[in-house]
Write an enzyme that holds these catalytic residues in place. Structure first.
Site, PDB file in Angstrom:
ATOM      1  N   THR A  92      -5.195  37.106  49.520  1.00 44.05           N
ATOM      2  CA  THR A  92      -6.194  37.889  48.816  1.00 44.05           C
ATOM      3  C   THR A  92      -7.505  37.117  48.976  1.00 44.05           C
ATOM      4  O   THR A  92      -7.531  36.061  49.582  1.00 44.05           O
ATOM      5  CB  THR A  92      -5.703  37.995  47.365  1.00 44.05           C
ATOM      6  OG1 THR A  92      -4.487  38.720  47.395  1.00 44.05           O
ATOM      7  CG2 THR A  92      -6.660  38.610  46.403  1.00 44.05           C
TER       8      THR A  92
ATOM      9  N   GLY B  33      -3.971  34.098  46.242  1.00 46.15           N
ATOM     10  CA  GLY B  33      -2.762  33.278  46.103  1.00 46.15           C
ATOM     11  C   GLY B  33      -1.552  34.035  45.598  1.00 46.15           C
ATOM     12  O   GLY B  33      -0.582  33.417  45.162  1.00 46.15           O
ATOM     13  N   GLY B  34      -1.600  35.382  45.625  1.00 51.54           N
ATOM     14  CA  GLY B  34      -0.439  36.153  45.186  1.00 51.54           C
ATOM     15  C   GLY B  34      -0.015  35.730  43.798  1.00 51.54           C
ATOM     16  O   GLY B  34      -0.839  35.623  42.879  1.00 51.54           O
TER      17      GLY B  34
HETATM   18  N1  GLY Z   1      -1.576  41.583  46.423  1.00 54.45           N
HETATM   19  C1  GLY Z   1      -1.772  40.504  45.566  1.00 54.45           C
HETATM   20  C2  GLY Z   1      -2.041  40.928  44.162  1.00 54.45           C
HETATM   21  O1  GLY Z   1      -2.473  42.022  43.942  1.00 54.45           O
HETATM   22  O2  GLY Z   1      -1.828  40.192  43.250  1.00 54.45           O
END
Ligand code: GLY
Length: 556
Positions: free
Chosen positions: A365, A457-458
């Site tokens: 991200t 960082g997910g």
């Molecule tokens: N795709 C990562 C998030 O939305 O947290």
């Protein structure tokens, strides 16, 4: 001799009196790439506000940071105006109209590996352009075309590939070619210093500059996205694109000691989880425990474990499921969550289920923080989900499509690409928004702007933001030092405490293991890339751009 000593002294005195001290910072943009930070900063210098700069930086990131910068993904925008008004915009992707709950399951009800992460079926309806343009409509001050022009220039003149980017493009090139069936722009093989021009993207940006939302959602750009997504197995339609709308939502606000935090509410889990973690540790004197000591890390990890357990069970798109937000943020509830906390020993995640109340993401991200000279503050986190999203590259517009559909729970109880386990609340439904961890956050101290912070960082986003805020507030670190500091992460399941590699000493690791933590210190990845701005009590502005990436600040 005497004469020469005197002249040396004079020279030294002259040097001291002419020594330049940098002028105080009035405004700043901190993002994943210097070109994008400069695009926003130049708008600030031309008299644009922080919201105008948000538009310029967003579009510029699409050009120079294709791994996550995007017009084909989605994000969250949190702001605090100079007057103290706050708000947040949800421009998260949605599931296409043809999406079904079992989209990624085989006939036996098992998750088909890769379906929600690679190729056209992984693509959600992009929200980014509608979101950026909505910020401009409500809060911007300069003409839209002027704010998109820097990105068009970058796409036409080209940007220089960094060492990190070259490695990343080359690492993924086989996948790009596999998904797209031929060598596309980023699969050509790169070395640091190469220049990348992207004329198709410049043309798409011109279309948006000329026609606004229709230039993206109802034009040849829309047709190109739909055709390519379908050709690679997807279900995205022109109808999906035409119907997409971003949504203003009340931000999630909470206090921590004398701080007031403003963050993103569902469909991001970011605000709630950050709030839960901070409230759970609030009764403890974390400052006296010391930064990244065994004691303070243990306490924070136990709060993280409990909060992620709640995330998995309760959170989803509030337009589809009842999210018990007030209960989850209730102080008594959070105290009860820590009742079985022991200073001595880790609680096994198997013994921490979600709380008893009546009633799972990429590293890639990107986040940016902006402050203008008037004091308007912006925190934006935006994503394609995985690195380069679904790897589906739309050649006519020079960009990758997202793979945000993987942020839904394909099957309750099964982990997604971040190992996050989800529940029914986050199951797939047409036009539903998938749960996120993005945590763009603005912090006030004594009612004054104090911190603008966020990170990619997910699943590690929330814990990285949590640690950065505490580094500044509790441990008194300068902004850049707070960003640089080693990070750790626990997300309930899997029951592992992940440490950034080679950043924690053997004694700390041993101390954590003695408490029963299953420590994973060889994890090959960095945790987060935080870009933040701090405003001291006296009004001094300082920036923190994460050295883990190519992140950079542009100030004026
Ligand atoms: N795709 C990562 C998030 O939305 O947290």
């Amino acid at each position: 001799m005497k004469k020469s000593i005197i002249s040396l002294l004079c020279l030294a005195l002259f040097a001291c009196s002419t020594k330049t001290t940098s002028p105080p910072i009035k405004g700043a943009v901190v993002s994943a790439r210097i070109e994008a930070s400069e695009a926003g900063r130049d708008i600030l210098k031309k008299g644009g506000n922080a919201y105008d700069a948000m538009v310029a930086t967003s579009f510029a990131l699409t050009v120079v940071y294709p791994v996550a910068g995007n017009i084909t993904g989605g994000g969250f925008f949190v702001y605090r105006s100079a007057e103290g008004e706050t708000g947040s915009l949800d421009y998260r992707e949605m599931a296409p109209l043809k999406a079904t709950k079992d989209l990624y399951l085989d006939d036996d009800g098992n998750v088909i590996p890769g379906k929600s992460t690679i190729g056209g079926l992984a693509v959600g309806i992009p929200g980014a352009v509608a979101g950026i343009l909505e910020v401009h409509r409500k809060l911007g001050s300069l003409p839209l075309a002027d704010l998109i022009q820097p990105a068009i220039d970058l796409a036409e003149k080209g940007y220089i590939v960094s060492e990190k980017q070259a490695k990343s493009y080359n690492r993924y090139s086989k996948q790009f070619t596999g998904v797209n069936g031929k060598v596309t722009l980023y699969a050509k093989g790169y070395k640091a210093g190469d220049r990348v021009k992207n004329i198709p993207l410049a043309n798409a940006l011109k279309e948006i500059a000329a026609k606004g939302n229709a230039g993206f959602y109802e034009s040849w750009v829309a047709e190109a996205m739909v055709n390519k997504t379908r050709a690679t197995g997807g279900i995205l339609s022109l109808e999906d694109l035409k119907a997409y709308l971003p949504k203003w939502r009340d931000p999630l606000t909470f206090s921590y000691k004398d701080l007031n935090l403003i963050s993103m509410a569902p469909p991001s889990s970011g605000g709630i989880c950050l709030g839960q973690m901070m409230k759970m540790i609030e009764p403890y004197d974390i400052k006296s425990m010391g930064h990244n000591s065994v004691e303070s890390m243990h306490l924070m990890v136990e709060a993280e474990r409990r909060s992620y357990a709640d995330r998995s069970h309760f959170l989803g798109d509030p337009d589809f499921v009842a999210v018990p937000q007030d209960h989850l943020m209730d102080e008594n509830y959070l105290l009860s969550r820590m009742e079985n906390y022991s200073k001595e020993a880790a609680t096994a995640s198997a013994d921490v289920s979600h709380g008893d109340i009546i009633v799972v993401e990429s590293d890639e991200t990107t986040h940016f923080s902006i402050l203008d000279a008037k004091g308007n503050a912006v925190a934006v986190t935006t994503t394609l989900n995985g690195a380069y999203g679904s790897k589906v590259f739309v050649e006519e517009i020079g960009v990758f499509m997202n793979n945000e559909m993987d942020d839904f729970s394909s099957k309750p109880g099964e982990p997604n690409m971040f190992g996050l386990t989800g529940s029914e609340a986050n199951s797939i439904a047409p036009k539903k928004r998938m749960l996120s961890s993005m945590t763009p956050t603005i912090v006030e101290k004594d009612n004054k702007l104090y911190l603008i912070v966020g990170t990619p960082g997910g699943s590690t986003i929330i814990t990285s933001v949590f640690q950065t805020i505490l580094n500044v507030y509790e441990h008194g670190m300068e902004m850049q030092a707070a960003v640089n500091a080693p990070r750790f992460h626990h997300q309930w399941l899997p029951d592992n405490l992940v440490l950034e590699p080679e950043k924690f000493d053997a004694k700390t690791i041993e101390g954590l293991q003695k408490k029963g933590h299953s420590v994973e210190a060889k994890y090959s990845k960095i945790i987060g890339k935080v870009d933040a701005i701090h405003i001291s009590e006296s009004g001094t502005i300082s920036v923190g751009a994460d050295p883990r990436g190519d992140d950079a600040a542009a100030t004026h």
